[in-house]
Design an enzyme around this catalytic site. Structure first.
Site, PDB file in Angstrom:
ATOM      1  N   MET A  26       0.733  -1.170  -0.069  1.00  0.00           N
ATOM      2  CA  MET A  26      -0.044  -0.181   0.172  1.00  0.00           C
ATOM      3  C   MET A  26       0.845   1.297   0.076  1.00  0.00           C
ATOM      4  SD  MET A  26      -3.349  -0.931   1.975  1.00  0.00           S
ATOM      5  CE  MET A  26      -2.791  -0.673   3.789  1.00  0.00           C
ATOM      6  N   HIS A  33       9.473  -3.614   3.558  1.00  0.00           N
ATOM      7  CA  HIS A  33       9.159  -4.046   2.153  1.00  0.00           C
ATOM      8  C   HIS A  33      10.354  -4.368   1.228  1.00  0.00           C
ATOM      9  CE1 HIS A  33       5.487  -0.992   3.260  1.00  0.00           C
ATOM     10  NE2 HIS A  33       4.990  -1.855   2.895  1.00  0.00           N
ATOM     11  N   SER A 178       6.995  -0.430  10.186  1.00  0.00           N
ATOM     12  CA  SER A 178       5.466  -0.387   9.440  1.00  0.00           C
ATOM     13  C   SER A 178       5.202   1.059   8.990  1.00  0.00           C
ATOM     14  CB  SER A 178       4.560  -0.620  10.885  1.00  0.00           C
ATOM     15  OG  SER A 178       3.273   0.132  10.535  1.00  0.00           O
ATOM     16  N   SER A 179       4.628   1.205   8.175  1.00  0.00           N
ATOM     17  CA  SER A 179       4.207   2.631   7.350  1.00  0.00           C
ATOM     18  C   SER A 179       3.456   3.503   8.426  1.00  0.00           C
ATOM     19  CB  SER A 179       3.457   2.545   6.355  1.00  0.00           C
ATOM     20  OG  SER A 179       3.758   1.706   5.292  1.00  0.00           O
TER      21      SER A 179
HETATM   22  O1  PAF Z   1      -0.226  -5.567   3.778  1.00  0.00           O
HETATM   23  C1  PAF Z   1      -0.803  -4.838   2.874  1.00  0.00           C
HETATM   24  O2  PAF Z   1      -0.005  -3.939   2.669  1.00  0.00           O
HETATM   25  C2  PAF Z   1      -2.170  -5.019   2.232  1.00  0.00           C
HETATM   26  O3  PAF Z   1      -3.058  -5.594   3.063  1.00  0.00           O
HETATM   27  C3  PAF Z   1      -2.030  -5.710   0.833  1.00  0.00           C
HETATM   28  C4  PAF Z   1      -1.477  -6.980   0.946  1.00  0.00           C
HETATM   29  C5  PAF Z   1      -1.109  -4.703  -0.100  1.00  0.00           C
HETATM   30  C6  PAF Z   1      -3.275  -5.715   0.365  1.00  0.00           C
HETATM   31  O4  PAF Z   1      -3.992  -4.615  -0.040  1.00  0.00           O
END
Ligand code: PAF
Length: 272
Positions: A26, A33, A178-179
């Site tokens: 997201m 990430h 975490s964001s």
């Molecule tokens: O973990 C996330 O960032 C979200 O739940 C995902 C997997 C991108 C789905 O929107």
């Protein structure tokens, strides 16, 4: 890195792509990430990531609206870290979308106070999986329940997709990346590191794992100012409460709010 700015652009080019490993996000990317992109590099596919803040998985409009966004930096980070393709879906991704009902396991842990959250997650992922047809998908295990539900969803729906879980990446203080950490004040960021401290202390006393130990750690976080949503010891497959560390691995999972920032974390205690 090739960027697709809409679903129709991706659809018009996707037949030319080779086999893909998919890292959905997201946005507001951080080292957590990027560790998933690094994990993807170990497999012999091209890597595709997506950035889409999926409103179907938010329970509160305010939470959706204030979700941190940093598209330019995200693109730079993905490019620098060797991602090959980036899908930036427009809202047409929601057109005629099949609404998925997640299994009853989705009502435990994070689903208890966020009804419909995992329905929204699986709904968007189902659409992504059908659109992208990845060979492999990578999810962070910080969102352990999400990882588990997606893993089961893939099997139940006969998707020909392998799923890999990436380990949680932490700041030096232990705070899981975490964001949402970007929304914490300096003081709350310091306090937030006590979640991992509590999890670690449970690991150190796991031979005495019982309800009292968990309640004590929950109270410790409450005293520090957290509004604890859940602090649970459970079976990592069924997510049913369990303290049977002599029989199997046990997942210790926490969700707690500091101010209006919701944080989650977990550790897996290995069987004694
Ligand atoms: O973990 C996330 O960032 C979200 O739940 C995902 C997997 C991108 C789905 O929107």
């Amino acid at each position: 890195m090739k960027i697709y700015k809409s679903i129709s652009e991706f659809n018009s080019l996707k037949d030319k792509l080779s086999e893909l490993s998919f890292v959905p996000t997201m946005g507001n990317l951080h080292a957590g990430h990027l560790s998933l992109i690094d994990l993807a590099k170990q497999y012999d596919n091209e890597i595709i990531s997506s950035i889409y803040v999926n409103r179907l998985q938010f329970n509160e409009k305010g939470d959706y609206e204030k979700y941190p966004k940093s598209l330019e930096e995200d693109i730079e980070l993905l490019e620098m870290n060797g991602c090959d393709h980036l899908l930036l879906p427009d809202e047409s991704i929601l057109d005629n979308i099949d609404l998925i009902k997640a299994s009853p396991k989705s009502n435990k842990l994070c689903g208890k106070n966020r009804p419909g959250h995992f329905d929204g997650v699986l709904t968007i992922l189902n659409k992504f999986f059908k659109l992208i047809k990845p060979k492999l998908v990578i999810f962070g295990k910080k969102d352990y329940q999400q990882y588990l539900l997606v893993k089961e969803f893939i099997v139940e729906n006969n998707f020909n997709i392998e799923i890999i879980g990436g380990n949680t990446i932490r700041e030096e203080s232990g705070l899981a990346l975490s964001s949402r950490n970007n929304l914490l004040s300096k003081k709350n960021k310091y306090l937030a590191s006590h979640i991992y401290k509590a999890l670690n202390e449970i690991n150190l006393s796991k031979e005495n794992l019982n309800e009292e130990l968990i309640t004590n750690k929950k109270n410790y976080l409450t005293k520090l100012g957290f509004d604890v949503d859940y602090f649970t010891a459970c079976d990592p497959s069924t997510l049913e409460d369990s303290f049977e560390i002599y029989k199997s691995d046990i997942l210790i999972a926490v969700a707690a709010k500091l101010g209006d920032v919701r944080l989650i974390d977990n550790i897996l205690l290995s069987k004694l």
